[in-house]
Motif scaffolding. Structure first.
Motif, PDB file in Angstrom:
ATOM      1  N   ASP A 160      11.864   5.039   9.081  1.00 41.61           N
ATOM      2  CA  ASP A 160      10.993   4.479   8.049  1.00 41.61           C
ATOM      3  C   ASP A 160      11.785   3.444   7.249  1.00 41.61           C
ATOM      4  O   ASP A 160      12.406   3.777   6.238  1.00 41.61           O
ATOM      5  CB  ASP A 160      10.486   5.592   7.132  1.00 41.61           C
ATOM      6  N   SER A 166       5.951   5.103   4.922  1.00 46.99           N
ATOM      7  CA  SER A 166       5.439   6.165   4.033  1.00 46.99           C
ATOM      8  C   SER A 166       4.386   5.612   3.082  1.00 46.99           C
ATOM      9  O   SER A 166       3.366   6.266   2.803  1.00 46.99           O
ATOM     10  CB  SER A 166       6.599   6.776   3.237  1.00 46.99           C
ATOM     11  N   SER A 169       1.243   5.106   5.077  1.00 46.31           N
ATOM     12  CA  SER A 169       0.614   6.398   5.370  1.00 46.31           C
ATOM     13  C   SER A 169      -0.105   6.950   4.147  1.00 46.31           C
ATOM     14  O   SER A 169      -1.206   7.526   4.251  1.00 46.31           O
ATOM     15  CB  SER A 169       1.692   7.396   5.840  1.00 46.31           C
ATOM     16  N   SER A 172      -3.346   4.693   3.715  1.00 44.88           N
ATOM     17  CA  SER A 172      -4.352   4.832   4.767  1.00 44.88           C
ATOM     18  C   SER A 172      -4.751   6.273   5.027  1.00 44.88           C
ATOM     19  O   SER A 172      -5.800   6.531   5.628  1.00 44.88           O
ATOM     20  CB  SER A 172      -3.837   4.210   6.064  1.00 44.88           C
ATOM     21  N   THR A 174      -3.236   8.295   7.044  1.00 42.43           N
ATOM     22  CA  THR A 174      -2.830   8.664   8.407  1.00 42.43           C
ATOM     23  C   THR A 174      -1.306   8.728   8.477  1.00 42.43           C
ATOM     24  O   THR A 174      -0.607   7.978   7.795  1.00 42.43           O
ATOM     25  CB  THR A 174      -3.341   7.643   9.435  1.00 42.43           C
ATOM     26  N   ASP A 175      -0.834   9.628   9.298  1.00 42.68           N
ATOM     27  CA  ASP A 175       0.606   9.807   9.439  1.00 42.68           C
ATOM     28  C   ASP A 175       1.147   8.754  10.408  1.00 42.68           C
ATOM     29  O   ASP A 175       0.781   8.728  11.587  1.00 42.68           O
ATOM     30  CB  ASP A 175       0.913  11.219   9.951  1.00 42.68           C
ATOM     31  N   ILE A 176       2.006   7.886   9.916  1.00 41.26           N
ATOM     32  CA  ILE A 176       2.615   6.827  10.730  1.00 41.26           C
ATOM     33  C   ILE A 176       4.120   7.051  10.756  1.00 41.26           C
ATOM     34  O   ILE A 176       4.760   7.147   9.708  1.00 41.26           O
ATOM     35  CB  ILE A 176       2.312   5.425  10.164  1.00 41.26           C
ATOM     36  N   SER A 177       4.681   7.159  11.944  1.00 38.04           N
ATOM     37  CA  SER A 177       6.118   7.353  12.085  1.00 38.04           C
ATOM     38  C   SER A 177       6.595   6.698  13.371  1.00 38.04           C
ATOM     39  O   SER A 177       5.823   6.521  14.313  1.00 38.04           O
ATOM     40  CB  SER A 177       6.483   8.851  12.094  1.00 38.04           C
TER      41      SER A 177
END
Length: 337
Positions: A160, A166, A169, A172, A174-177
């Motif tokens: 990240d 973070s 995320s 939005s 939604t979990d972004i990784s």
């Protein structure tokens, strides 16, 4: 005639005694003993260093049935290339070399450039905290890499940059990784920021070299209208040929031999030379357990063949750069390497 022979031999003995007395007077016994001790010590060190190489070469070209033959020690009764054929059958050499190029060679070349930039800034620019930054650079040499493994793994697994993902995320929902584990970026990214393998030592070597350069060269370039970047590229970089080749050699060798980082962060997705060496013995064991005709008691000849194949590129590289390596070590003031 006998009288002449006796007189001649007596004269020879007398001359030899005079030469011996002169040698003792000129070369003191303490000095002679020190020379003998020094040569014995150097011969012993050479034997310790070269013995594994002689052992490797001898067994790599030795037929497997001669490995435990007591009459064969150094020179085999016959030579064979079968050990290399077995090694190439068990190791996907093309894939291993490509993965090594991405994981080791590319970061090594990147570290050579980025560490030069950092070292030049630390040696030529006065800014607040310069001493602290250099102390942290030296600290990276002292601190073992294993102490940072857990934090590095978490950073690579949940990458990240600057907390941007973070923030996205949270906005939005939604979990972004991003997962960097198993990709060459785990070695390339630290090299980009001059934090790769042994980067602190490269910065130290560069800094020692830059401190030895006369500042008048840069002052003359500044008078001619060059800014800091032009001075660095046009005046400083052309003088760093030997030191750059030395850092390239050290960096490539250490990345090439590194097993800890690839095994921790690449897993089974990529396989570099060090990982292929570690898994070769296990593959031989599997073939033996399957009953495919490999005697595990004499398989050490194949292991030595793989080891020889793995060091050949490094030996060729060192032979090419040996002269520049010696000159740069002298100019940088480093000893004991």
């Amino acid at each position: 005639m006998d009288k002449l022979k006796t007189q001649f031999s007596s004269e020879n003995r007398r001359k030899m005694k005079e030469d011996a007395r002169h040698f003792v007077r000129v070369h003191k016994p303490q000095h002679v003993l020190f020379v003998i001790f020094r040569h014995v010590l150097l011969i012993g060190l050479c034997f310790i260093i070269l013995y594994p190489i002689f052992y490797m070469v001898s067994n790599a070209f030795k037929p497997a049935d001669q490995y435990y033959d007591p009459s064969v020690i150094w020179l085999p009764k016959s030579l064979t290339l079968e050990n290399f054929w077995v090694a190439l059958q068990l190791v996907d050499l093309g894939k291993v070399l490509w993965d090594t190029f991405l994981v080791a060679i590319v970061p090594a070349l990147i570290s050579t450039v980025t560490c030069m930039l950092v070292a030049y800034g630390l040696s030529r620019f006065n800014f607040r905290g310069r001493g602290l930054v250099f102390a942290l650079v030296i600290l990276t040499i002292i601190v073992p890499q294993q102490t940072m493994t857990s934090s590095l793994y978490l950073q690579y697994r949940f990458f990240d940059p600057f907390g941007i993902l973070s923030l996205i995320s949270a906005v939005s929902g939604t979990d972004i990784s991003i997962n960097l584990i198993g990709t060459p970026l785990v070695t390339i990214l630290p090299a980009v920021f001059a934090m790769g393998l042994r980067a602190g030592l490269y910065i130290f070597i560069y800094r020692q070299f830059f401190l030895s350069l006369p500042r008048e060269l840069e002052e003359a370039a500044s008078i001619d209208g060059c800014n800091a970047y032009s001075t660095f590229l046009r005046v400083v970089v052309p003088t760093t040929k030997n030191i750059v080749l030395t850092v390239v050699l050290l960096s490539v060798v250490w990345y090439w031999n590194d097993y800890y980082t690839p095994s921790m962060f690449l897993g089974s997705k990529m396989e570099v030379v060090s990982m292929a060496l570690a898994s070769f013995q296990e593959r031989l064991n599997n073939i033996h357990n399957l009953g495919l005709g490999v005697d595990i008691n004499v398989a050490q000849t194949q292991v030595q063949a793989v080891c020889l194949l793995s060091i050949i590129p490094l030996v060729i590289l060192y032979i090419i750069l040996q002269k520049n390596f010696s000159e740069s070590i002298e100019s940088s003031g480093l000893t004991g390497m």
